[in-house]
Write an enzyme that holds these catalytic residues in place. Structure first.
Site, PDB file in Angstrom:
ATOM      1  N   ASP A  13      49.778  40.656  28.803  1.00 54.94           N
ATOM      2  CA  ASP A  13      48.395  40.555  29.504  1.00 54.94           C
ATOM      3  C   ASP A  13      48.545  39.067  30.054  1.00 54.94           C
ATOM      4  O   ASP A  13      49.363  38.323  29.967  1.00 54.94           O
ATOM      5  CB  ASP A  13      47.282  40.544  28.501  1.00 54.94           C
ATOM      6  CG  ASP A  13      45.902  40.240  29.238  1.00 54.94           C
ATOM      7  OD1 ASP A  13      45.471  40.777  30.264  1.00 54.94           O
ATOM      8  OD2 ASP A  13      45.113  39.414  28.681  1.00 54.94           O
ATOM      9  N   SER A  14      47.667  38.887  30.989  1.00 49.63           N
ATOM     10  CA  SER A  14      47.393  37.402  31.570  1.00 49.63           C
ATOM     11  C   SER A  14      46.977  36.345  30.322  1.00 49.63           C
ATOM     12  O   SER A  14      47.106  35.109  30.608  1.00 49.63           O
ATOM     13  CB  SER A  14      46.537  37.118  32.847  1.00 49.63           C
ATOM     14  OG  SER A  14      45.151  37.930  31.974  1.00 49.63           O
ATOM     15  N   TYR A  45      44.501  36.098  36.020  1.00 49.87           N
ATOM     16  CA  TYR A  45      45.478  36.954  37.100  1.00 49.87           C
ATOM     17  C   TYR A  45      44.361  37.474  38.045  1.00 49.87           C
ATOM     18  O   TYR A  45      44.595  38.110  39.194  1.00 49.87           O
ATOM     19  CB  TYR A  45      45.929  38.183  36.375  1.00 49.87           C
ATOM     20  CG  TYR A  45      47.322  37.883  35.877  1.00 49.87           C
ATOM     21  CD1 TYR A  45      47.783  36.446  35.722  1.00 49.87           C
ATOM     22  CD2 TYR A  45      48.036  38.827  35.488  1.00 49.87           C
ATOM     23  CE1 TYR A  45      48.960  36.153  34.862  1.00 49.87           C
ATOM     24  CE2 TYR A  45      49.455  38.625  35.106  1.00 49.87           C
ATOM     25  CZ  TYR A  45      49.794  37.274  34.491  1.00 49.87           C
ATOM     26  OH  TYR A  45      51.171  36.991  34.185  1.00 49.87           O
ATOM     27  N   CYS A  76      47.004  44.528  31.015  1.00 49.02           N
ATOM     28  CA  CYS A  76      45.941  43.639  31.835  1.00 49.02           C
ATOM     29  C   CYS A  76      45.636  44.724  32.855  1.00 49.02           C
ATOM     30  O   CYS A  76      46.649  45.381  33.614  1.00 49.02           O
ATOM     31  CB  CYS A  76      46.729  42.636  32.437  1.00 49.02           C
ATOM     32  SG  CYS A  76      45.717  41.656  33.600  1.00 49.02           S
ATOM     33  N   GLU A 155      35.349  34.496  26.493  1.00 43.55           N
ATOM     34  CA  GLU A 155      36.306  33.486  25.836  1.00 43.55           C
ATOM     35  C   GLU A 155      35.601  32.516  25.148  1.00 43.55           C
ATOM     36  O   GLU A 155      36.062  31.659  24.129  1.00 43.55           O
ATOM     37  CB  GLU A 155      37.583  32.957  26.796  1.00 43.55           C
ATOM     38  CG  GLU A 155      38.556  34.044  27.075  1.00 43.55           C
ATOM     39  CD  GLU A 155      39.577  33.789  27.911  1.00 43.55           C
ATOM     40  OE1 GLU A 155      39.987  32.523  27.794  1.00 43.55           O
ATOM     41  OE2 GLU A 155      40.246  34.625  28.289  1.00 43.55           O
ATOM     42  N   CYS A 187      38.336  45.837  32.412  1.00 45.12           N
ATOM     43  CA  CYS A 187      39.086  44.473  32.466  1.00 45.12           C
ATOM     44  C   CYS A 187      39.129  44.184  30.815  1.00 45.12           C
ATOM     45  O   CYS A 187      38.421  44.766  30.085  1.00 45.12           O
ATOM     46  CB  CYS A 187      38.184  43.509  32.996  1.00 45.12           C
ATOM     47  SG  CYS A 187      38.662  41.691  32.475  1.00 45.12           S
ATOM     48  N   THR A 188      40.090  43.865  30.269  1.00 45.31           N
ATOM     49  CA  THR A 188      40.657  43.645  29.230  1.00 45.31           C
ATOM     50  C   THR A 188      39.476  42.991  28.218  1.00 45.31           C
ATOM     51  O   THR A 188      39.371  43.578  27.070  1.00 45.31           O
ATOM     52  CB  THR A 188      41.742  42.720  28.697  1.00 45.31           C
ATOM     53  OG1 THR A 188      41.680  41.446  29.685  1.00 45.31           O
ATOM     54  CG2 THR A 188      43.233  43.369  29.321  1.00 45.31           C
ATOM     55  N   HIS A 189      38.548  42.089  28.728  1.00 44.15           N
ATOM     56  CA  HIS A 189      37.732  41.378  27.969  1.00 44.15           C
ATOM     57  C   HIS A 189      36.377  42.167  27.869  1.00 44.15           C
ATOM     58  O   HIS A 189      35.471  42.023  26.944  1.00 44.15           O
ATOM     59  CB  HIS A 189      37.314  39.912  28.546  1.00 44.15           C
ATOM     60  CG  HIS A 189      38.315  39.069  28.664  1.00 44.15           C
ATOM     61  ND1 HIS A 189      39.518  39.066  29.321  1.00 44.15           N
ATOM     62  CD2 HIS A 189      38.272  37.737  28.311  1.00 44.15           C
ATOM     63  CE1 HIS A 189      40.270  38.310  29.243  1.00 44.15           C
ATOM     64  NE2 HIS A 189      39.662  37.067  28.598  1.00 44.15           N
TER      65      HIS A 189
HETATM   66  N1  DGL Z   1      43.278  40.617  31.648  1.00 45.98           N
HETATM   67  C1  DGL Z   1      42.640  40.532  32.970  1.00 45.98           C
HETATM   68  C2  DGL Z   1      42.513  42.046  33.308  1.00 45.98           C
HETATM   69  O1  DGL Z   1      42.303  42.963  32.450  1.00 45.98           O
HETATM   70  C3  DGL Z   1      41.391  39.669  32.894  1.00 45.98           C
HETATM   71  C4  DGL Z   1      41.819  38.122  32.978  1.00 45.98           C
HETATM   72  C5  DGL Z   1      42.500  37.482  34.226  1.00 45.98           C
HETATM   73  O2  DGL Z   1      41.872  37.586  35.279  1.00 45.98           O
HETATM   74  O3  DGL Z   1      43.526  37.215  33.974  1.00 45.98           O
HETATM   75  O4  DGL Z   1      42.098  42.434  34.462  1.00 45.98           O
END
Ligand code: DGL
Length: 274
Positions: A13-14, A45, A76, A155, A187-189
């Site tokens: 992931d990023s 990302y 990600c 975060e 999105c992961t978060h």
């Molecule tokens: N991990 C990214 C996603 O799921 C979110 C965080 C980022 O912008 O890097 O798109």
């Protein structure tokens, strides 16, 4: 040499967000080993171009291959949306992303055909969720909404904070007005904001978690390809390994707060070398 079935899964992931995907893999296929890489030096990302995301993702796949992984999960959403198609033909091991599994479930489970997708700007602009959903369900209408403030709020640990609720209300208001019955947390978060999202969207909207669907797809894929780990006696210290490109102790704190155990070792690498 060790049997390929006992080789780890590479998950990247990023940054920290992909831990929500790693966590689902740990829950659903607990005897699989994982090598996790978080690109903490180059996060986010979600606002970067396709060429950059492909370059970063390619380097990470090269790094993970040096760890002998038997499959790669792009945890990600942004990298899945922008880089998976390019990278897939370049590697001779299975590589999957999180967009397809989430999009498929949304397309198949919606009742009124109205689906919302919340994600980073780059994911929304890629229109990949729309494409996959409409391929599966040509009558579906997809309403995308970028929610760039969600990642920093998560975060910061402000999962149910009034500020987060206010921001979420603003982002989700236009989606609520469309009458969607399904919302993809693209999105992961975002799965970490589930209860805030649930409160705003109400009980009737189905929240799709691509992390959960991806772990299911990975399990089926490993079984189908004869790659599922058939041994239970993997030493605990080689089960999960964590690598980052910067700020290892910050990563470790976040990881320990969302995984069901304390992460005590995180290794720093120079990802640009790969
Ligand atoms: N991990 C990214 C996603 O799921 C979110 C965080 C980022 O912008 O890097 O798109």
């Amino acid at each position: 040499m060790e049997n390929i079935r006992q080789a780890p899964i590479g998950v990247f992931d990023s940054g920290v967000g992909g831990l929500t995907v790693a966590r689902e893999i740990m829950r659903q296929i607990p005897n699989e080993r994982i090598v996790y890489f978080g690109d903490t030096a180059r996060v986010p990302y979600g606002s970067k171009s396709k060429d950059t995301i492909i370059r970063f993702s390619r380097q990470i796949v090269h790094f993970l291959r040096t760890k002998g992984v038997k499959a790669v999960v792009i945890a990600c959403n942004t990298a899945s949306a922008l880089a998976l198609e390019t990278l897939q033909p370049e590697v001779d091991i299975p590589i999957i992303g999180v967009v397809l599994p989430g999009a498929r479930v949304a397309a198949e489970t919606t009742k009124n055909g109205k689906i919302g997708v919340i994600a980073t700007e780059s994911t929304i602009e890629s229109h990949l969720y729309n494409r996959v959903i409409q391929e599966r369900n040509p009558n579906a209408q997809v309403f995308g909404k970028a929610c760039p403030l969600f990642c920093p709020l998560v975060e910061e640990g402000w999962l149910k904070d009034p500020v987060t609720v206010e921001v979420a209300n603003r982002y989700l208001e236009p989606l609520l007005a469309t009458g969607i019955d399904t919302l993809v947390m693209g999105c992961t978060h975002y799965p970490l904001l589930r209860s805030t999202l649930r409160e705003i969207m109400g009980d009737k909207v189905n929240l799709v978690n691509p992390a959960y669907e991806t772990a299911r797809e990975l399990k089926a894929l490993l079984e189908e390809k004869g790659l599922a780990n058939d041994r239970q006696d993997i030493p605990a210290d080689s089960m999960y390994q964590f690598y980052v490109s910067d700020a290892a102790s910050k990563f470790q704190r976040f990881a320990s707060s969302i995984l069901p155990f304390d992460v005590d070792t995180t290794r720093l690498i120079h990802i640009e070398d790969y």
